[in-house]
Design a protein around this motif. Sequence first.
Motif, PDB file in Angstrom:
ATOM      1  N   SER A 172       0.828  -1.221   0.000  1.00 26.42           N
ATOM      2  CA  SER A 172       0.000   0.000   0.000  1.00 26.42           C
ATOM      3  C   SER A 172       0.856   1.262   0.000  1.00 26.42           C
ATOM      4  O   SER A 172       0.521   2.252  -0.673  1.00 26.42           O
ATOM      5  CB  SER A 172      -0.945   0.008   1.199  1.00 26.42           C
ATOM      6  OG  SER A 172      -0.207  -0.074   2.419  1.00 26.42           O
ATOM      7  N   GLN A 173       1.959   1.256   0.706  1.00 23.03           N
ATOM      8  CA  GLN A 173       2.809   2.453   0.773  1.00 23.03           C
ATOM      9  C   GLN A 173       3.454   2.752  -0.572  1.00 23.03           C
ATOM     10  O   GLN A 173       3.482   3.909  -1.018  1.00 23.03           O
ATOM     11  CB  GLN A 173       3.887   2.259   1.847  1.00 23.03           C
ATOM     12  CG  GLN A 173       4.776   3.483   2.054  1.00 23.03           C
ATOM     13  CD  GLN A 173       5.756   3.309   3.187  1.00 23.03           C
ATOM     14  OE1 GLN A 173       5.591   2.402   4.021  1.00 23.03           O
ATOM     15  NE2 GLN A 173       6.770   4.150   3.242  1.00 23.03           N
ATOM     16  N   LEU A 174       3.955   1.719  -1.250  1.00 26.25           N
ATOM     17  CA  LEU A 174       4.555   1.939  -2.560  1.00 26.25           C
ATOM     18  C   LEU A 174       3.506   2.298  -3.610  1.00 26.25           C
ATOM     19  O   LEU A 174       3.774   3.083  -4.527  1.00 26.25           O
ATOM     20  CB  LEU A 174       5.340   0.699  -2.994  1.00 26.25           C
ATOM     21  CG  LEU A 174       6.582   0.372  -2.161  1.00 26.25           C
ATOM     22  CD1 LEU A 174       7.300  -0.838  -2.726  1.00 26.25           C
ATOM     23  CD2 LEU A 174       7.528   1.567  -2.108  1.00 26.25           C
ATOM     24  N   ASN A 175       2.334   1.719  -3.501  1.00 23.47           N
ATOM     25  CA  ASN A 175       1.249   2.105  -4.412  1.00 23.47           C
ATOM     26  C   ASN A 175       0.882   3.572  -4.226  1.00 23.47           C
ATOM     27  O   ASN A 175       0.589   4.289  -5.196  1.00 23.47           O
ATOM     28  CB  ASN A 175       0.027   1.221  -4.172  1.00 23.47           C
ATOM     29  CG  ASN A 175       0.270  -0.224  -4.564  1.00 23.47           C
ATOM     30  OD1 ASN A 175       1.094  -0.514  -5.430  1.00 23.47           O
ATOM     31  ND2 ASN A 175      -0.455  -1.140  -3.942  1.00 23.47           N
ATOM     32  N   THR A 176       0.916   4.022  -2.971  1.00 26.57           N
ATOM     33  CA  THR A 176       0.631   5.434  -2.695  1.00 26.57           C
ATOM     34  C   THR A 176       1.698   6.334  -3.298  1.00 26.57           C
ATOM     35  O   THR A 176       1.393   7.429  -3.791  1.00 26.57           O
ATOM     36  CB  THR A 176       0.548   5.659  -1.183  1.00 26.57           C
ATOM     37  OG1 THR A 176      -0.426   4.784  -0.626  1.00 26.57           O
ATOM     38  CG2 THR A 176       0.169   7.098  -0.873  1.00 26.57           C
ATOM     39  N   SER A 177       2.951   5.893  -3.271  1.00 27.21           N
ATOM     40  CA  SER A 177       4.020   6.700  -3.872  1.00 27.21           C
ATOM     41  C   SER A 177       3.818   6.874  -5.373  1.00 27.21           C
ATOM     42  O   SER A 177       4.080   7.954  -5.918  1.00 27.21           O
ATOM     43  CB  SER A 177       5.372   6.055  -3.585  1.00 27.21           C
ATOM     44  OG  SER A 177       5.496   4.817  -4.258  1.00 27.21           O
ATOM     45  N   VAL A 178       3.351   5.835  -6.050  1.00 32.13           N
ATOM     46  CA  VAL A 178       3.070   5.948  -7.487  1.00 32.13           C
ATOM     47  C   VAL A 178       1.931   6.932  -7.740  1.00 32.13           C
ATOM     48  O   VAL A 178       1.990   7.760  -8.659  1.00 32.13           O
ATOM     49  CB  VAL A 178       2.743   4.563  -8.076  1.00 32.13           C
ATOM     50  CG1 VAL A 178       2.313   4.687  -9.537  1.00 32.13           C
ATOM     51  CG2 VAL A 178       3.940   3.642  -7.969  1.00 32.13           C
ATOM     52  N   VAL A 179       0.904   6.858  -6.907  1.00 32.57           N
ATOM     53  CA  VAL A 179      -0.231   7.779  -7.053  1.00 32.57           C
ATOM     54  C   VAL A 179       0.225   9.220  -6.844  1.00 32.57           C
ATOM     55  O   VAL A 179      -0.131  10.127  -7.629  1.00 32.57           O
ATOM     56  CB  VAL A 179      -1.348   7.412  -6.058  1.00 32.57           C
ATOM     57  CG1 VAL A 179      -2.442   8.470  -6.076  1.00 32.57           C
ATOM     58  CG2 VAL A 179      -1.918   6.047  -6.399  1.00 32.57           C
ATOM     59  N   PHE A 180       1.031   9.457  -5.826  1.00 33.45           N
ATOM     60  CA  PHE A 180       1.532  10.812  -5.584  1.00 33.45           C
ATOM     61  C   PHE A 180       2.458  11.267  -6.713  1.00 33.45           C
ATOM     62  O   PHE A 180       2.537  12.467  -7.004  1.00 33.45           O
ATOM     63  CB  PHE A 180       2.266  10.878  -4.248  1.00 33.45           C
ATOM     64  CG  PHE A 180       1.363  11.060  -3.066  1.00 33.45           C
ATOM     65  CD1 PHE A 180       0.598  12.212  -2.932  1.00 33.45           C
ATOM     66  CD2 PHE A 180       1.268  10.081  -2.088  1.00 33.45           C
ATOM     67  CE1 PHE A 180      -0.236  12.389  -1.849  1.00 33.45           C
ATOM     68  CE2 PHE A 180       0.435  10.251  -1.001  1.00 33.45           C
ATOM     69  CZ  PHE A 180      -0.325  11.398  -0.878  1.00 33.45           C
ATOM     70  N   GLY A 181       3.159  10.343  -7.338  1.00 34.58           N
ATOM     71  CA  GLY A 181       3.984  10.718  -8.482  1.00 34.58           C
ATOM     72  C   GLY A 181       3.166  11.280  -9.623  1.00 34.58           C
ATOM     73  O   GLY A 181       3.492  12.337 -10.182  1.00 34.58           O
ATOM     74  N   PHE A 182       2.079  10.613  -9.967  1.00 35.73           N
ATOM     75  CA  PHE A 182       1.232  11.100 -11.052  1.00 35.73           C
ATOM     76  C   PHE A 182       0.415  12.336 -10.632  1.00 35.73           C
ATOM     77  O   PHE A 182       0.064  13.164 -11.479  1.00 35.73           O
ATOM     78  CB  PHE A 182       0.297   9.993 -11.538  1.00 35.73           C
ATOM     79  CG  PHE A 182       0.993   8.950 -12.357  1.00 35.73           C
ATOM     80  CD1 PHE A 182       1.337   9.206 -13.683  1.00 35.73           C
ATOM     81  CD2 PHE A 182       1.319   7.721 -11.817  1.00 35.73           C
ATOM     82  CE1 PHE A 182       1.985   8.261 -14.445  1.00 35.73           C
ATOM     83  CE2 PHE A 182       1.971   6.752 -12.569  1.00 35.73           C
ATOM     84  CZ  PHE A 182       2.310   7.022 -13.890  1.00 35.73           C
ATOM     85  N   VAL A 183       0.137  12.473  -9.347  1.00 41.67           N
ATOM     86  CA  VAL A 183      -0.490  13.710  -8.866  1.00 41.67           C
ATOM     87  C   VAL A 183       0.446  14.892  -9.062  1.00 41.67           C
ATOM     88  O   VAL A 183       0.021  15.991  -9.467  1.00 41.67           O
ATOM     89  CB  VAL A 183      -0.915  13.565  -7.397  1.00 41.67           C
ATOM     90  CG1 VAL A 183      -1.307  14.911  -6.811  1.00 41.67           C
ATOM     91  CG2 VAL A 183      -2.074  12.595  -7.273  1.00 41.67           C
ATOM     92  N   ASN A 184       1.718  14.675  -8.812  1.00 42.12           N
ATOM     93  CA  ASN A 184       2.701  15.732  -9.053  1.00 42.12           C
ATOM     94  C   ASN A 184       2.812  16.065 -10.543  1.00 42.12           C
ATOM     95  O   ASN A 184       3.051  17.220 -10.904  1.00 42.12           O
ATOM     96  CB  ASN A 184       4.063  15.313  -8.511  1.00 42.12           C
ATOM     97  CG  ASN A 184       4.192  15.520  -7.019  1.00 42.12           C
ATOM     98  OD1 ASN A 184       4.427  16.622  -6.546  1.00 42.12           O
ATOM     99  ND2 ASN A 184       4.028  14.449  -6.261  1.00 42.12           N
TER     100      ASN A 184
END
Length: 296
Positions: A172-184
């Motif tokens: 879940s933590q790494l999946n969240t990092s990918v989501v925040f990457g595309f949000v950026n």
Amino acid sequence: MVIFAPIFAICAFASCGGYYGHLQVKVDCSDRRQSNLSIDIDFGYPFRLQEVHFKAPLCETKREEILFLDGDFSSAAQFFLTVGVFAFLYSLLATIVYVFYQNKYLKNNRGPLVDFVVTVIFSFMWLISSCCWAKTLSDIKTVTNPTQVLLLISACRAQQNKCMATREPLWSQLNTSVVFGFVNVVLWVGNIWFVFKETGWYKTGQRYPTRSASGKRSSEMRQRLYSESSFEQPEEGLGPQPSRQDSFNQQVNRQGSFNQSQVSLSLPHAYLGKPVNYDRDNKVSSQGPIIFVNKM
């Protein structure tokens, strides 16, 4: 929008760099001579999995083997984290400049131009790093899959031995990092428009807008009609002007009315004299006071 950039940048690289995964498997040998019911496999950032090793029992003998995971995924992870750190530092610096040094930022149009170029670069870097990290995370999940890890153990290849995973890593933590990457990515791409509005290119385009050929022809036609109408009409007065004949008639009528007013103001002069009486044959029979009226 630049105010939210440091926050999302921190969330992106912190969720990636602070990850810690744990996988646990067990090996139960059929002869019961040697078994290991808790084999712990730990991994994390920068995901150099070829350096992650663990010990597994050999059921035929009382010895243990040392095994390593496959793959080196540090390049994509470090690239993603580096982009996040530098984006955080630049967005924080840009926020300070916007708030406290607005006049120097707009001086000579250098600040907006530099900000525009850097924003475009970070937007592109966020897109590349987020895509690479998403693909790398998929490969990490494949390598650390309990099924793939059990295939590395020699004892688990024998059907008489029992091997299974007792604990799987959380993603879940790494999946969240990918989501925040595309949000950026979305945040920085959207910020390009706001930075572009501060540059001289946008202001020059607003000051001298380009018009199409039809628009130019219509504007020239309106200007020509306006010039002709302004040439025919006199400068004074906004309403319709009378013709020359009507103005001449009004002037004559005005002069005649002025003469009549002068005549009406003058009174006739009366003179008294002796009266004169006439008979039937128009002969003077007697004279009396006579009134002479001087007509003007």
